[in-house]
Design an enzyme around this catalytic site. Sequence first.
Site, mmCIF file in Angstrom:
data_model
loop_
_atom_site.group_PDB
_atom_site.id
_atom_site.type_symbol
_atom_site.label_atom_id
_atom_site.label_comp_id
_atom_site.label_asym_id
_atom_site.label_seq_id
_atom_site.Cartn_x
_atom_site.Cartn_y
_atom_site.Cartn_z
ATOM 1 N N CYS A 253 70.942 16.139 26.453
ATOM 2 C CA CYS A 253 72.027 14.923 26.473
ATOM 3 C C CYS A 253 72.915 14.985 25.530
ATOM 4 O O CYS A 253 73.875 15.966 25.440
ATOM 5 C CB CYS A 253 71.028 13.624 26.436
ATOM 6 S SG CYS A 253 71.850 12.375 27.022
ATOM 7 N N GLU B 219 62.664 16.731 29.843
ATOM 8 C CA GLU B 219 61.479 15.981 29.614
ATOM 9 C C GLU B 219 61.084 14.895 30.618
ATOM 10 O O GLU B 219 59.925 14.259 30.614
ATOM 11 C CB GLU B 219 61.369 15.735 28.172
ATOM 12 C CG GLU B 219 62.143 14.464 27.663
ATOM 13 C CD GLU B 219 63.644 14.494 27.589
ATOM 14 O OE1 GLU B 219 64.371 13.503 27.240
ATOM 15 O OE2 GLU B 219 64.154 15.717 27.930
ATOM 16 N N HIS C 58 67.852 15.027 31.204
ATOM 17 C CA HIS C 58 66.608 15.103 30.329
ATOM 18 C C HIS C 58 65.685 15.908 31.063
ATOM 19 O O HIS C 58 65.059 15.334 32.000
ATOM 20 C CB HIS C 58 66.308 13.711 29.889
ATOM 21 C CG HIS C 58 67.035 13.068 29.227
ATOM 22 N ND1 HIS C 58 66.912 12.721 27.573
ATOM 23 C CD2 HIS C 58 68.345 12.213 29.232
ATOM 24 C CE1 HIS C 58 67.772 12.198 27.006
ATOM 25 N NE2 HIS C 58 68.642 11.701 28.228
#
Length: 208
Positions: A79, A182, A180
């Site tokens: 990001c 994750e 992202h």
Amino acid sequence: MIAIIDYGLGNLKSVKNAFTYLGFESIITANTQEVREASHIVLPGVGAFCDCIHALHDCGMDTEVLSAVASNKPLLGICVGMQMLYEGSEENGVYHGLGVFRGWVRKLPYHEGGKIPHMGWNTIHTRSCPLFDGNEEHDVYFVHSYACQEITEETAATCVYGVPFVAACCKGSVMATQFHPEKSGNAGLRMLKRFAEFSVPVKEGSEC
């Protein structure tokens, strides 16, 4: 050991939890020595570019990031962590970044049917690099208002939100994602796994 840089701004715990789930040891650290000793480094980022780049500089981690790049150590920006690897950003003014990747980060334009920030799932189109096998499509999770819109040979994935923008980039052992991983389900976990398992090629100067 994977070092997740803690400079006061970033989605740290969710990144660490993802690596733990995948079976990789990682630490969240603001200690420069631990960053130097790590085999892999993650540069996260949440919030405004200017706040992140100033915080990174104030704690001396900008130097550690550039040293890692110079030594060809695997590095992943996420990001705003990706945005800081560019030459700079026009968010809330003009601020210089670390200059690892060519290009500037600019605000995504408003478009019919779209809202800023670009928040939620969108499809990326990839090319071969350490994070991806080749020409693929993945649905991943974004939260951002700014992005680099200059597509270059360093671009590893693109996405369209009103305009095409860089969703991921790669240069040697440096990888970065605007989205992202994750928070991007199994597809994102596979990308993190590929990063954690990436080892520097024997032949120096090779790029993805």
